[in-house]
Every structure is written in C-alpha cells, then in structure tokens.
Write an enzyme that holds these catalytic residues in place. Structure first.
Site, PDB file in Angstrom:
ATOM      1  CG  ASP A 157      -2.009  -1.020   1.146  1.00 24.74           C
ATOM      2  OD1 ASP A 157      -2.048  -1.739   0.140  1.00 24.74           O
ATOM      3  OD2 ASP A 157      -2.812  -1.110   2.089  1.00 24.74           O
ATOM      4  CG  HIS A 186      -4.033  -0.529   6.641  1.00 23.42           C
ATOM      5  ND1 HIS A 186      -5.192  -0.291   7.339  1.00 23.42           N
ATOM      6  CD2 HIS A 186      -4.370  -1.336   5.601  1.00 23.42           C
ATOM      7  CE1 HIS A 186      -6.189  -0.929   6.759  1.00 23.42           C
ATOM      8  NE2 HIS A 186      -5.719  -1.569   5.707  1.00 23.42           N
ATOM      9  CD  GLU A 233      -5.143  -0.450  -1.529  1.00 24.20           C
ATOM     10  OE1 GLU A 233      -5.586   0.406  -0.744  1.00 24.20           O
ATOM     11  OE2 GLU A 233      -5.338  -1.676  -1.386  1.00 24.20           O
TER      12      GLU A 233
END
Length: 778
Positions: free
Chosen positions: A358, A371, A405
């Site tokens: 991420d 996160h 991501e």
C-alpha cells in the site's frame, strides 16, 4: 492391570560412543571449534529493541551445544534461553529495521540478527568487537548445520538429554524418584506411581536409588515402549527380533501399499534407518530400525515425492493457485499494528508468491508503505523493494507478483518506478517475454526469477508490425478498489455515493510502463470481462463480492478463472487482521487468495497445507476441471461427470506420542487429548469427526478410533488433523495440528508430525494412524 504393566520389551541401552548423544558429539567435535569455544565461554553483548532500548546481556552456549541462555532482569535471577532448533536464520550486519536505524551508532561489523521460526520476534544483537560478532555468527551457522545433519536417533537422544536436564533439579547428574515424578508431569502424563516406581527400579542397575546417564536412557526407552508398533512388527517377524528382507517387503506391500521396486525400496530403508550393523549385513530390520522408519519422512503421512516440484510448471499462470499475502507489511492488526519489512521477509520465506504494497506519498519525496488513514507505522518503499529483491527467490525460483495499491502522486510514482528499476534490476519484468501481445499468459517456468507488478495501467499493449510493444496512455484511470470492500459490506465511502461516482487518479508513465501481465481492471460482470478484457488483465474481488458471485454465478466464475487471474482480498472490516476461508475461493479456481500471514489460525493452516505440496514453491496446479474452459463443473453442486473421482477415506487414529502441553497452562496440569479430523473442500465434502478424549495422558494416549469419510472431489480437498485438550466446561484448548492436501496422503501406517499454531514443528509430538483410500462406486 496397571498401565503398561505387561511384559516390558525395550531397546537395550547403547554404549555412549554408539549412541551418538548430542552432548558427546559436542564434546568430541563441536567443542574443538574455536568459534564454538567462544560461545561456550560466553560474551557480553547488547540486546537491542529500539533506538532507546539497548541493554547489555551475557550470552552463553550451554555444554549441550543446543541451548543458549542469557541473563535478563525481567526474570530476576533466572535465565532466559532458546534452543538452536528454534533458530531459522542468522543475518549479518544491519539486516533488520532496528539495526538499520542504529547504523550511525553501531558499525555493521558488530551487528547480527537471530531469526526464530514462526511468529517469534527476532533477536538483534551488537557484539563488543567485530571479531566477537564474527565468532558468534560462524558458530551459530555451524550449530544450525549440525542440527540439520542430525539423524532421527541423534535427535531423539538430544530430546532425551533435554528432559534429563529439566528433571535434574539439583544439577548433580543424577535423578531420584521424586525428580522422576516431576518429570512425568512435565512430560504430560499422570502415570500410576507404582508402575513408575517399577520402571525406575528396573532402570536403576547400580541400585543407587538414582538414575545416571545410561540408566535414564533405559528408563526413557521403557517409558516410551511402543506396544502399538510392536504388535505390527510381530505380525510380520517370525522370531520377534527382526524382519528378514522379504518379511519387510511383505509389510511394505500389504500394509503400506508400496508396489514399485519394493525390494530395492526396502533395502534403501534398511540402509538408512537400521542402527544395527549386524542386521544391515543380512539385509534385515530390527524393531529399532522399523520404528525409526515409521517416524521418518518415509513413514510420514505426507507423500515424500510431493516435497519436490512434481507438477507441470509450463501452463499459463491462470492455471495455478498462488500463495498470496494481504497487507504484507503488517505484523499485527490493521489499525495500530507495526509495519515492517519483516512481514515481507517472513511471507517470502514461507513460499508466498504475491505480496501487497500500500503505497503513499512520504516525506522529502520518498514514497512510503503503510495502511492508509490508520495509526500503523510507516516504512520506506525503497526498504521494502530491497527486502523483496533479497528474499524473493530464496525459497522458490518461480515468479513473484507485487500487488501495488497506489495512492501516490505522479511525482512519487515516478520515484517508485526508479526505485524498482534500480533495486530489482533484471529481476523486474519490463516487457513481454517474446516482445508480442500475449493471447495466453506465460507459465511459471517461463517467468522464473522474475518479479511482476500488479497495478493500474494507462491504456493497453499495442502490437506493432515490427513485433515490438508500445504503451498508449490516457493519463488517468478509475480507482476501482478503493473502499470497494466496505461498500459491498454495506458501508458506503465518500467517494462511492449513490451515483457510483468513481475517483480518478493520474498515473506516472514510468510506473505504468512496468505493468506487463497483471494490469488491474475493475470488475463489472463476467460477460463484460469476456467481451472487453485481455488475458493480461486482472480483477480483484472483496470477500463478500466473491462469495456472492460463487452463490449466484458459480460456473461463470469458474470459467472466468480458466483464462484470467483473479485476486480475492479480506474485508476492510477485518481490523483485527482475521482471515477469510480460502477454500471457498479455491473451489471456483481463484488463483490469488490473499491472507494475513501474520494471523495464525485455521485459515492459515489451510493455506500452509495447500502449498505444502509441489516443493513448497508457492504454485499449485489447479485440477483439470478448473483449467478447462469447456468444463461444466460447479463447486456448489458437483457432478462426477465433470472428471473427478469420489473416494472413501478411512483413518484409524491409533495413538499419540509426547503431545505438547497447552500454551500458558497451569504448572503440573496434564491434558485430556482428543483428535479431530476435518475435511475442507467443496461444500458437499466439508465434514469433521473426532475421537473420545483420553483422561490425563498427553504422553502416550491410545485411541484406536476409526473415522470414515466420503470425499467427492478429492482433487480440491484438504485434510486437517487437530489435537485439543478436552474441557467439559468451556472451549477445548488447541494443542497442535497438521494439514495437507488429500492428494498428498500416503496410505498405510503413518506418523503425523504435529505443528504449532504458528505452523512450526513440535518434534517429537506426533500421531500414529492407519490410512486407507478406496474408490467410491458410483
């Protein structure tokens, strides 16, 4: 009759020089090594936990050359310790985040990290001098190698020695009967005191009222006499002392169902496991050798042929299940957990082939991984790339997919691309393997040693007449995954309101160019995918979306997965990093089912079991009915006409050996073990049955319980053996488990070597079972 009071038939205690006791090995060989001598003398080193926590500790290798203790204020005057068998690897220099952060304070030459198996935290150490660090590093490597090279007898002798030291409370090298009774409780059995005294007196050859070295070995051999195995041995041995070659061949053929080159196989087993040279010379096997064979990998329930890569690795990527990680950077929960490159190292070391990053804008133009919008800590993208580059192919040579991501600005996306090119180098796949637009995905074999990016990409691949590929860029694409899992679970995000307005994101050309075979595209419907998408594109599904599609359009989902990759990820509501059941997704052919590797439990057991086969390479070939586009297979309502073969599975749970105590149990408590056998597969096959519990005996319980199952789709099924401590007032406590593919089960008399909640070995804890698999008449 008292437990075990029948005639005791035990191994003769071997002479010390013949037994190859670990302590003797250490004295005669290891202790002559100068690095081992340094460890035996002990060293004062700094144990480092953070930039602030850096405390001196005295580390010393014990005389057994298997245990290292160090003093700790946390435990007062007692010593903390760990076993060499618990050590997975040694990293030299600044190869941990903590030591990297202290690079300016402590030079690399004085630093090293001890990595433990399972989820136990690493031990970061700083020696006083480079020479001292070097000695410990070399010494630890030598001890680890020695442990790996130990045969079954040596490991068993080491285990006996460990118990002797635990029971010898006053450290006088002798063990009185009071210490024996304490030992029996430590070993998880509540044996009748008169029977224990009888064995003690039989072993006390010197009549001193205490047991010394060889006497304790004799006591242990009598204590662990395997009547269950002896009965089988006597069934095939005419004289009860040994099996001739042909008697052993009969056993292998009739009971173990070994049919190919059985005589050669029997000779090989005798050569490797028979301890008696006299028996070897006449090609016979004694009871000692027979038991060692049954306890070895050859006698394991897991087919040893499946420990190597045995499947066809030349089929398209979409024809394989991939071991896949979710939020790989986390080693705790998703709200306040610690982000660490250790998450990537551990996942890749367990054979994981798809990891998640991420990515967000970081300080000073440096992209970071964490996160987003939570209190989890942050790590630099470049550090993650370095860890992946170093560990990607240590366990498996087959391709690794980086699931990106992307939340970064165009500028920091460009930085990401440059970091990947610089650190990964030739490992980063930057063009199709033949320079042409693919009509079929390449195979794992063709992509060996390559790292692929799964991410958004502007435009598609255009095939020009000269055979080269070139990218067409639109400048922006839809962010199809952001918040999708929350929306599908009934929680709408600001960017996903009633009008289904989707956010747009500008992409960096440099990063987009690095996406070749795994272009992320949003899922609309299977019909839309078939009409508009290419084989090199991939859609991601939240767990709720995937479950809905399985229920409503199962056959379409299976067909979709015959030509395109699918990734399934856990709901964003799983803030505790709990896991989805991957079996449901594998049943319809989903290749990439992302799990939180940091979270132990049934779901990770299933994942470990699925990928324990095929050399633990992280790729498992899907069954033919999940690869064939013409298949009519429906996992919700399977029909044997689809090409699978239903089978009857019969397992007799015979006995258990040295079962572990329950974690954090009260001192002196003894377990009441039971065994549960679970089948995980298509819904029709899901089942579980269990034995009765054995009161107060975790040392050598005997069940002799037969459990029968029908497995309709064995190609997809996993079998999980679970041992629990029965509790009539509350939930049973977990003791150990072992999970493996149904297709990897060996028939006959087999040992199941139990694993902990973390998936690490718990030697010598095992179950002894008898397995039969027969075709079901349809």
């Amino acid at each position: 009759m008292l437990p075990g009071s029948c005639e005791v038939r035990c191994w003769k205690p071997l002479d010390c020089d013949e037994r190859s006791m670990a302590t003797t090995l250490c004295t005669s060989r290891l202790q002559r090594d100068e690095n081992i001598l340094q460890m035996l003398n002990g060293s004062m080193m700094r144990k480092v936990k953070s930039k602030i926590w850096k405390k001196p500790r005295y580390f010393k290798l014990q005389d057994d050359c298997m245990t290292i203790w160090y003093d700790s204020k946390k435990t007062g005057h007692s010593k903390s310790s760990f076993s060499i068998s618990d050590v997975e690897a040694i990293r030299e220099g600044h190869q941990s985040e903590i030591l990297q952060s202290l690079a300016d304070e402590f030079p690399s030459s004085r630093c090293f990290t001890i990595v433990f198996r399972g989820r136990q935290g690493n031990l970061d150490l700083v020696a006083s001098t480079p020479e001292e660090a070097h000695s410990w590093i070399l010494g630890l490597h030598k001890l680890i190698e020695n442990m790996k090279n130990m045969d079954l007898r040596e490991k068993q002798d080491q285990w006996i020695t460990d118990w002797f030291h635990k029971a010898d409370k006053n450290k006088d090298g002798r063990m009185n009967f009071k210490e024996v009774r304490s030992l029996l409780k430590m070993m998880n059995t509540d044996m009748h005191e008169l029977h224990a005294l009888r064995l003690f007196q039989m072993a006390d050859k010197s009549r001193s009222g205490t047991l010394e070295d060889d006497e304790f070995v004799l006591f242990y051999k009598m204590l662990t006499q395997r009547e269950d195995v002896l009965k089988i041995f006597n069934e095939f041995s005419k004289d009860g002392n040994r099996m001739s070659l042909m008697e052993f061949v009969d056993f292998l053929q009739q009971k173990q169902l070994e049919q190919e080159n059985t005589e050669d196989y029997a000779m090989d087993i005798i050569a490797r496991y028979e301890p008696s040279n006299a028996a070897k010379k006449c090609h016979a096997i004694t009871f000692d050798g027979f038991l060692l064979y049954l306890l070895s990998p050859d006698g394991s329930i897991f087919n040893p042929e499946h420990q190597n890569v045995y499947q066809d690795m030349t089929q398209p990527l979409c024809h394989y299940f991939l071991s896949s990680s979710h939020n790989t950077y986390l080693i705790a929960d998703q709200l306040r957990g610690h982000s660490s490159i250790e998450g990537y190292i551990r996942a890749l070391s367990r054979g994981c082939r798809c990891v998640e990053l991420d990515c967000w804008d970081g300080p000073n133009g440096e992209p970071i991984v964490y996160h987003g919008h939570t209190l989890t800590s942050k790590i630099f993208f470049k550090d993650v790339a370095s860890a992946i580059s170093k560990y990607a192919f240590k366990v498996s040579e087959y391709p690794v997919i980086l699931s990106i991501e992307n939340h970064c600005s165009v500028e920091q996306q460009t930085v990401m691309a440059e970091i990947l090119k610089q650190i990964l180098g030739d490992k980063l796949l930057r063009s199709t393997i033949d320079g042409k637009i693919p009509t079929v995905l390449p195979s794992p074999e063709e992509l060996k040693g390559k790292i692929l990016l799964k991410a958004k990409k502007a435009g598609g691949l255009v095939d020009y007449q000269d055979g080269n590929t070139e990218e067409q860029y639109t400048g922006e694409v839809t962010d199809e995954e952001e918040g999708a899992d929350l929306e599908e679970d009934g929680y709408r995000t600001d960017s996903k309101k009633k009008g289904k307005q989707k956010s747009k994101q500008h992409l960096s050309k440099e990063l987009s160019d690095c996406v070749i075979y795994c272009k992320s595209v949003p899922f609309n419907s299977f019909r839309h995918s078939s009409a508009h998408y290419k084989v090199y594109e991939i859609s991601s599904f939240s767990e709720s979306k995937a479950k809905k599609l399985i229920k409503e359009t199962c056959e379409e989902f299976i067909h979709h997965n015959t030509w395109q990759l699918s990734r399934v990820y856990p709901s964003g509501l799983r803030t505790d990093s709990s896991n989805i059941n991957p079996q449901e997704m594998w049943n319809v052919g989903c290749q990439i089912v992302a799990l939180n590797f940091q979270t132990a439990g049934e779901e990770m057991d299933l994942n470990d079991g699925r990928f324990s086969q095929n050399g633990h390479c992280g790729y498992v070939l899907k069954p033919s009915f999940l690869r064939n586009a013409e298949s009519t297979f429906n996992s919700e309502q399977p029909d044997h006409k689809d090409g699978y073969h239903p089978q009857c599975f019969t397992v007799e749970i015979i006995s258990g050996q040295q079962l572990p105590k329950v974690e954090n149990s009260k001192e002196g408590s003894i377990v009441d073990p039971l065994v549960r056998v679970e089948i995980h597969g298509v819904p029709m096959d899901n089942a579980c049955k269990e034995t009765n519990y054995i009161d107060n005996n975790g040392f050598n319980p005997v069940w002799r319980k037969i459990l029968d199952f029908t497995v309709h789709v064995p190609e997809l099924a996993l079998v999980r053996f679970v041992v629990e401590d029965y509790d009539k007032t509350s939930k049973n406590d977990f003791m150990g488990q072992y999970t493996l593919p149904f297709a990897s089960i060996k028939e006959g008399y087999r040992h199941i070597h139990l694993l902990s909640k973390d998936g690490t070995k718990m030697s010598p804890s095992s179950l002894f079972v008898h397995i039969r698999i027969t075709d079901l008449e349809i």
